[in-house]
Design an enzyme around this catalytic site. Structure first.
Site, PDB file in Angstrom:
ATOM      1  N   CYS A 133     -10.373  -2.522  -0.570  1.00 22.63           N
ATOM      2  CA  CYS A 133      -9.250  -2.923   0.155  1.00 22.63           C
ATOM      3  C   CYS A 133      -9.262  -4.627   0.995  1.00 22.63           C
ATOM      4  CB  CYS A 133      -8.325  -1.268   0.894  1.00 22.63           C
ATOM      5  SG  CYS A 133      -6.732  -1.996   1.964  1.00 22.63           S
ATOM      6  N   ASP A 202     -10.171   2.521   9.503  1.00 21.75           N
ATOM      7  CA  ASP A 202      -8.565   2.733   9.834  1.00 21.75           C
ATOM      8  C   ASP A 202      -9.167   2.784  11.607  1.00 21.75           C
ATOM      9  OD1 ASP A 202      -7.661   1.659   7.142  1.00 21.75           O
ATOM     10  OD2 ASP A 202      -6.095   1.106   8.648  1.00 21.75           O
ATOM     11  N   LYS A 213      -8.605   3.547   3.208  1.00 21.15           N
ATOM     12  CA  LYS A 213      -8.372   3.382   2.518  1.00 21.15           C
ATOM     13  C   LYS A 213      -7.945   4.540   1.476  1.00 21.15           C
ATOM     14  CE  LYS A 213      -4.313   1.267   2.589  1.00 21.15           C
ATOM     15  NZ  LYS A 213      -4.404  -0.261   2.629  1.00 21.15           N
TER      16      LYS A 213
HETATM   17  O1  LIG Z   1      -9.533  -3.940  10.457  1.00 19.97           O
HETATM   18  P1  LIG Z   1      -9.812  -4.469   9.444  1.00 19.97           P
HETATM   19  O2  LIG Z   1     -11.253  -4.753   9.115  1.00 19.97           O
HETATM   20  O3  LIG Z   1      -9.327  -6.082   8.847  1.00 19.97           O
HETATM   21  O4  LIG Z   1      -9.257  -3.755   8.210  1.00 19.97           O
HETATM   22  C1  LIG Z   1      -9.150  -2.399   8.321  1.00 19.97           C
HETATM   23  C2  LIG Z   1      -8.769  -1.545   6.858  1.00 19.97           C
HETATM   24  O5  LIG Z   1      -6.876  -1.891   7.721  1.00 19.97           O
HETATM   25  C3  LIG Z   1      -6.432  -2.214   5.971  1.00 19.97           C
HETATM   26  O6  LIG Z   1      -5.025  -0.727   6.209  1.00 19.97           O
HETATM   27  P2  LIG Z   1      -3.547  -1.433   5.911  1.00 19.97           P
HETATM   28  O7  LIG Z   1      -3.715  -2.337   4.276  1.00 19.97           O
HETATM   29  O8  LIG Z   1      -3.512  -1.523   7.176  1.00 19.97           O
HETATM   30  O9  LIG Z   1      -3.583   0.103   5.187  1.00 19.97           O
HETATM   31  C4  LIG Z   1      -7.550  -1.997   4.710  1.00 19.97           C
HETATM   32  O10 LIG Z   1      -7.892   0.069   5.026  1.00 19.97           O
HETATM   33  C5  LIG Z   1      -8.909  -1.918   5.652  1.00 19.97           C
HETATM   34  O11 LIG Z   1     -10.344  -1.611   5.303  1.00 19.97           O
END
Ligand SMILES: O=P(O)(O)OC[C@H]1O[C@H](OP(=O)(O)O)[C@H](O)[C@@H]1O
Length: 320
Positions: A133, A202, A213
């Site tokens: 992700c 998350d 993810k």
């Molecule tokens: O806070 P940062 O490290 O940027 O992201 C953390 C996590 O948020 C994202 O979720 P999504 O893409 O919003 O479903 C991904 O799962 C990623 O690993």
């Protein structure tokens, strides 16, 4: 804006829609946007009484809260800003919200920098990381390793269904990191060329489980089998306080159209599509959780959670 007690500012509506549609995405980015939207709500409020100002802020908080359920950074951001709201007059209340949102956003950026420096120490010159992700916390570790003069290579998983690996690939290319993009199903094969699995989170639960993810748990199990360490970069904003009292983290189910287009469905026929956005990686498959407060084996993260959230009691500030 009209003078109704629970007027929600268009900026808040827009931020909420963008979070729900994933135009704004990534746990830290969502938190930052939510804090910024609350500040705008406060700045532009024409509430005439402290009560109606507070009611407006609560309504804005609820609107933002209901967008996505899994990343705890969102409610943690709303709590931080709304608990900082104080004063007896509208101008005082307004100022406190704007200051609190500003402080939150500054601390978030600072935490990511500090976390990156700590995580970078785990990476050696010439190492290859495998990503899943797109995580700004995880990429901060790579960025700081580069700042330390290390050469880092990346194997980037595409990350179906939304292919957020493409965002990671672009960011890493901008940093000058050589990138190999692979489909998710090729991950196990490429673990032989990987020194670290590096992912974000998350939410982190009190037992050290990592909610990230969907696909993270399978990757972690395969990495353990291949002897590749799994490093989770997650600032303390990702620690989920409710899990300290036994609550589980809700896994968001997203639209089936992210997986199967209408045309594809017409070809296949009527099928049930399930599209969970996240999964839970048990602590035994995680080597380290890297935060801005240091790095921890997952089993000991609860100590940090008690320190940070131990004294937080009572209802949610958007519901009071
Ligand atoms: O806070 P940062 O490290 O940027 O992201 C953390 C996590 O948020 C994202 O979720 P999504 O893409 O919003 O479903 C991904 O799962 C990623 O690993």
């Amino acid at each position: 804006m009209s003078h109704s007690d629970a007027d929600i500012h268009p900026t808040v509506e827009e931020a909420a829609d963008d979070i729900a549609d994933m135009e704004i995405r990534g746990a830290a980015t969502i938190a930052d946007a939510a804090a910024g939207a609350l500040a705008t709500q406060a700045e532009d409020s024409d509430a005439e009484s402290p009560e109606s100002f507070r009611a407006e802020m609560r309504a804005a908080g609820r609107r933002l809260r209901e967008t996505r359920p899994t990343a705890v950074s969102l409610p943690n951001a709303l709590r931080y800003v709304l608990r900082g709201m104080e004063g007896r007059s509208v101008p005082d209340l307004r100022e406190s919200v704007v200051e609190s949102a500003d402080e939150f956003q500054r601390e978030l950026g600072q935490a990511q920098d500090n976390l990156g420096r700590i995580g970078a120490n785990r990476l050696r010159d010439g190492d290859t990381v495998m990503t899943h992700c797109h995580s700004t916390d995880a990429l901060s570790c790579v960025e700081k390793a580069l700042d330390q003069g290390k050469e880092i290579h990346a194997i980037v998983k595409e990350t179906r269904p939304r292919k957020q690996g493409h965002i990671t690939a672009r960011w890493l290319r901008d940093m000058g990191v050589p990138v190999t993009l692979i489909v998710d199903n090729a991950a196990r094969r490429y673990l032989d060329q990987t020194d670290h699995v590096l992912v974000g989170a998350d939410s982190i639960a009190a037992d050290g489980s990592v909610i990230n993810k969907v696909g993270t748990s399978g990757l972690a199990v395969n990495a353990r089998e291949r002897g590749v360490p799994v490093m989770v970069a997650a600032q303390t904003l990702k620690l989920h306080p409710d899990t300290m009292t036994g609550h589980t983290v809700e896994i968001e189910m997203r639209d089936e159209r992210e997986v199967l287009t209408l045309d594809e469905e017409e070809e296949i026929g009527d099928v049930t599509v399930e599209n969970p956005a996240f999964d839970v990686t048990p602590p035994r498959y995680v080597d380290a959780i890297v935060t801005e407060r240091g790095q921890f084996p997952p089993e000991s993260i609860v100590t940090l959670m008690r320190e940070l959230f131990g004294d937080q009691q009572g209802g949610e500030p958007w519901e009071e």
